[in-house]
Design a protein around this motif. Structure first.
Motif, PDB file in Angstrom:
ATOM      1  N   LEU A 210       0.861  -1.184   0.000  1.00  0.00           N
ATOM      2  CA  LEU A 210       0.000   0.000   0.000  1.00  0.00           C
ATOM      3  C   LEU A 210       0.899   1.235   0.000  1.00  0.00           C
ATOM      4  N   LEU A 211       0.830   2.000  -1.073  1.00  0.00           N
ATOM      5  CA  LEU A 211       1.607   3.231  -1.209  1.00  0.00           C
ATOM      6  C   LEU A 211       0.677   4.416  -0.962  1.00  0.00           C
ATOM      7  N   GLU A 212       0.992   5.206   0.045  1.00  0.00           N
ATOM      8  CA  GLU A 212       0.130   6.322   0.395  1.00  0.00           C
ATOM      9  C   GLU A 212       0.743   7.651  -0.020  1.00  0.00           C
ATOM     10  N   ASN A 213      -0.124   8.681  -0.028  1.00  0.00           N
ATOM     11  CA  ASN A 213       0.295  10.054  -0.299  1.00  0.00           C
ATOM     12  C   ASN A 213       1.001  10.172  -1.655  1.00  0.00           C
ATOM     13  N   LEU A 214       0.342   9.666  -2.695  1.00  0.00           N
ATOM     14  CA  LEU A 214       0.883   9.758  -4.052  1.00  0.00           C
ATOM     15  C   LEU A 214       0.207  10.889  -4.816  1.00  0.00           C
ATOM     16  N   SER A 215       0.884  11.353  -5.846  1.00  0.00           N
ATOM     17  CA  SER A 215       0.309  12.374  -6.715  1.00  0.00           C
ATOM     18  C   SER A 215      -0.294  11.765  -7.966  1.00  0.00           C
ATOM     19  N   ASN A 216       0.357  10.693  -8.484  1.00  0.00           N
ATOM     20  CA  ASN A 216      -0.134  10.062  -9.701  1.00  0.00           C
ATOM     21  C   ASN A 216       0.384   8.636  -9.786  1.00  0.00           C
ATOM     22  N   ILE A 217      -0.030   7.939 -10.822  1.00  0.00           N
ATOM     23  CA  ILE A 217       0.304   6.527 -10.984  1.00  0.00           C
ATOM     24  C   ILE A 217       1.778   6.323 -11.285  1.00  0.00           C
ATOM     25  N   ASP A 218       2.433   7.336 -11.828  1.00  0.00           N
ATOM     26  CA  ASP A 218       3.854   7.195 -12.189  1.00  0.00           C
ATOM     27  C   ASP A 218       4.721   6.904 -10.967  1.00  0.00           C
ATOM     28  N   GLU A 219       4.345   7.451  -9.817  1.00  0.00           N
ATOM     29  CA  GLU A 219       5.123   7.196  -8.606  1.00  0.00           C
ATOM     30  C   GLU A 219       5.024   5.716  -8.211  1.00  0.00           C
ATOM     31  N   ALA A 220       3.860   5.131  -8.388  1.00  0.00           N
ATOM     32  CA  ALA A 220       3.689   3.708  -8.086  1.00  0.00           C
ATOM     33  C   ALA A 220       4.480   2.855  -9.069  1.00  0.00           C
ATOM     34  N   ILE A 221       4.455   3.228 -10.332  1.00  0.00           N
ATOM     35  CA  ILE A 221       5.211   2.482 -11.345  1.00  0.00           C
ATOM     36  C   ILE A 221       6.703   2.547 -11.042  1.00  0.00           C
ATOM     37  N   ALA A 222       7.177   3.706 -10.568  1.00  0.00           N
ATOM     38  CA  ALA A 222       8.599   3.863 -10.242  1.00  0.00           C
ATOM     39  C   ALA A 222       9.011   2.912  -9.118  1.00  0.00           C
TER      40      ALA A 222
END
Length: 661
Positions: free
Chosen positions: A310-322
């Motif tokens: 679970l990744l919290e406090n993101l701005s967009n999907i690119d941060e999760a992909i990174a």
């Protein structure tokens, strides 16, 4: 003296007698009157005496009754006095017992005056619960408050204020021992009031619960964490996803993401190196995954080889992909286990949460996890070590697969399947050598459905077992009929595909024996095709089953050769009779000058291992000639014949004497 004559004397005497009688009568009457009066007086007195006697008798009766009542009262008083004495003795005994019990229990029993905190009673358990002698509390009435742990003091004070409102208190908090050890206690107390409602006493019970709290905390931890890796489990993960959704509801610009991780080829490692080694690998991987995350992120293990981040406090999907890319990169480093370097990859499904109208409701927690899982399977389908971001169309695809799975069950019950047979041609003689049985689904509404549209779904359920057995029985029955109808073609064989699920069940041997006996078919007429994926997942049970199959002279075919990852290393482990070259290699042979080194290497390897070779997907004469020149023995494909029903195959066999041009 005067003397009278006799007559006169008599008369005179009579008169005197009468006078005297009259006088006596008067006297007598008078006397009678007196007597009567006296009698009357005495009668009256007698009556009075009688009345008095009656009253005395009544009084006597009353006195007698009173005396009896008094005797009974005295008896009862004596009895009550005896009971009182016995009760006093029993009370004294009970007080001694109570004092003994209160002195022996582990809980502190206490009673104090509300206004002054003056101690009315305190048992000896105080010393073991508070770590202090009773004298300390008698000397310092505020000691109870002074030893409360600082972080709990306000909560305890609020609870004590509530005691005066509700009359009861039940609270758990921490205290400090003289050696600064922190202990947990539970205090249960009750406010006692007089008839006017004024507080007169507080009675309480204090229990030492440090060990209980430790056990409770451990049980709570165990209930929310994976016992192998110590990571949060599904329950805790779902709660944190829900909290993440709530934060996104408060902050419309906030985003979070779920990464669903599934290890590639973990079963092979588990089966080859053992479950203990597999567990060690999972622990090492959990540490590696943690190195890729931030402090606010949650890494959890759902079970088996599945992890969710679970990744919290993101701005967009690119941060999760990174972060997913970071995980792929960190797994490029080998892991040393049992003196062996292990390389492992992971498939990752990614889903973004918190967007407007998408995953912004608390009841969508399960949907988030489901969609991340769906995306992971799409990534795994692309190949090991890949990631895939979820799209709504993926869920639609999954729902269609679920519909197909449900319809498959009904199709099995209704026997909606038919078997098509594709001839396998000898490249030397251009004649039919055998057939591959291929199942088709004759759907009541959708018509004929190709196996590629339902076999993969059947593989995911137990439906494939029933379908394979049905095909095996029908194919063997049909081959037996052809052998009877064309006795000069007794060497015809039938190849049947079996799912790897069959090869994990010893009952397969019983099914094969039963079908061969029913159809009268010899084992040498049957060939069982298995894929490279089964070879990758082989176990001792499946190896034993394969050996029993060969004992019945049934030949083994390795299907789709060249599409796996470790085919060459496993050819020595299995005694395959036939190797089928995957159509992906054959379709490259378009022109005479096309390079065919890989096909030549496969054919040469098979010949060296004394295996027959069948080329799949042969569609042109060029391919036929090139394969024959490479010493490939057999071909199969639309360049010869498409899959046909039994009636068309019968007509072909009737023309078997005519070579194929």
């Amino acid at each position: 003296m005067l003397f009278l004559d006799s007559k006169d004397a008599v008369i005179c005497c009579l008169h005197l007698f009468i006078y005297m009688a009259q006088e006596k009568s008067i006297s007598l009457n008078s006397h009678l009157v007196s007597v009567e009066a006296l009698i009357s007086e005495h009668t009256e007195k007698l009556n009075q005496a009688k009345e008095h006697l009656q009253q005395l008798t009544i009084h006597l009766d009353q006195l007698t009754h009173t005396n009896l009542q008094l005797s009974e009262d005295i008896y009862h008083c004596q009895k009550l006095d005896e009971e009182l004495r016995l009760n006093e003795q029993a009370l004294q005994l009970n007080q001694e017992r109570l004092h003994s019990i209160l002195g022996s229990i582990d809980d502190v029993v206490w009673s104090i005056v509300p206004q002054t905190s003056q101690i009315l009673y305190l048992n000896h358990a105080t010393e073991t619960v508070y770590g202090r002698p009773i004298a300390d509390f008698l000397d310092n009435l505020n000691l109870w408050q002074e030893i409360i742990y600082a972080d709990d003091q306000q909560r305890v004070e609020e609870s004590q204020q509530l005691l005066y409102k509700t009359g009861i208190q039940d609270i758990e908090y921490r205290i400090l021992w003289p050696n600064d050890e922190i202990h947990w206690i539970r205090v249960r107390s009750r406010l006692i009031k007089d008839d006017q409602g004024n507080p007169i006493r507080i009675d309480g019970l204090t229990t030492e619960i440090t060990e209980y709290k430790q056990i409770k905390d451990q049980l709570l931890h165990d209930a929310l964490h994976d016992n192998l890796t110590g990571l949060p489990n599904r329950t805790l993960l779902m709660d944190r996803i829900e909290q993440g959704l709530k934060r996104c509801q408060r902050d419309k610009n906030r985003r979070f993401a779920l990464l669903f991780l599934d290890l590639d080829g973990f079963k092979l490692i588990n089966d080859s190196l053992g479950h203990l080694t597999g567990d060690q690998l999972l622990i090492i991987l959990s540490h590696r995954f943690s190195r890729c995350l931030r402090a606010e992120d949650t890494l959890s293990r759902l079970g088996g080889d599945e992890f969710v981040i679970l990744l919290e406090n993101l701005s967009n999907i690119d941060e999760a992909i990174a972060i997913a890319d970071r995980i792929h990169n960190i797994l490029k480093e080998p892991i040393l286990l049992q003196n062996e370097e292990i390389f492992i990859s992971v498939s990752i499904g990614i889903v973004l949460g918190g967007e407007q109208s998408v995953y912004n409701n608390l009841d969508q927690v399960a949907e988030l996890l489901r969609d991340a899982d769906t995306a992971m399977y799409r990534a795994k389908a692309k190949g090991p070590g890949t990631s895939k971001v979820f799209k709504p169309s993926m869920h639609t695809h999954v729902m269609k697969r679920l519909q197909v799975a449900n319809e498959l069950q009904r199709a099995i019950e209704r026997q909606e399947f038919i078997v098509y047979y594709q001839p396998i041609i000898s490249l030397d003689s251009d004649r039919i050598d055998g057939f591959e049985a291929l199942v088709r689904w004759q759907h009541q509404e959708k018509g004929l459905i190709a196996p590629t549209d339902f076999i993969p779904i059947a593989e995911e359920t137990e439906a494939i077992l029933k379908i394979d057995q049905w095909v095996l029985r029908h194919a063997c029955t049909q081959l037996g009929l052809w052998q009877q109808q064309f006795p000069n073609l007794g060497s015809l064989t039938m190849s049947v595909n079996l799912s790897s699920k069959h090869l994990a069940h010893p009952s397969l041997i019983e099914v094969l024996d039963e079908i061969l006996a029913e159809t009268g078919l010899g084992g040498s007429s049957l060939k069982v095709e298995i894929t490279e994926s089964f070879v990758m997942e082989q176990s001792k049970t499946s190896l034993d089953i394969l050996e029993q199959i060969k004992q019945r002279k049934i030949e083994l075919c390795l299907d789709d050769f060249g599409t796996g990852y470790s085919s060459l290393s496993y050819l020595d482990c299995f005694s395959f009779n036939i190797l089928k070259i995957d159509r992906s290699f054959i379709k490259r042979l378009v022109a005479e000058q096309d390079r065919c080194e890989i096909i030549k290497a496969i054919v040469d390897l098979a010949i060296t291992l004394n295996m027959q070779v069948v080329a799949e997907g042969v569609e042109t004469n060029v391919q036929r000639k090139r394969l024959k020149a490479l010493n490939c023995g057999y071909g199969q494909g639309y360049g010869f014949f498409p899959p046909l029903d039994s009636q068309n195959i019968t007509r072909l066999l009737e023309q078997q004497d005519t070579p194929i041009n």
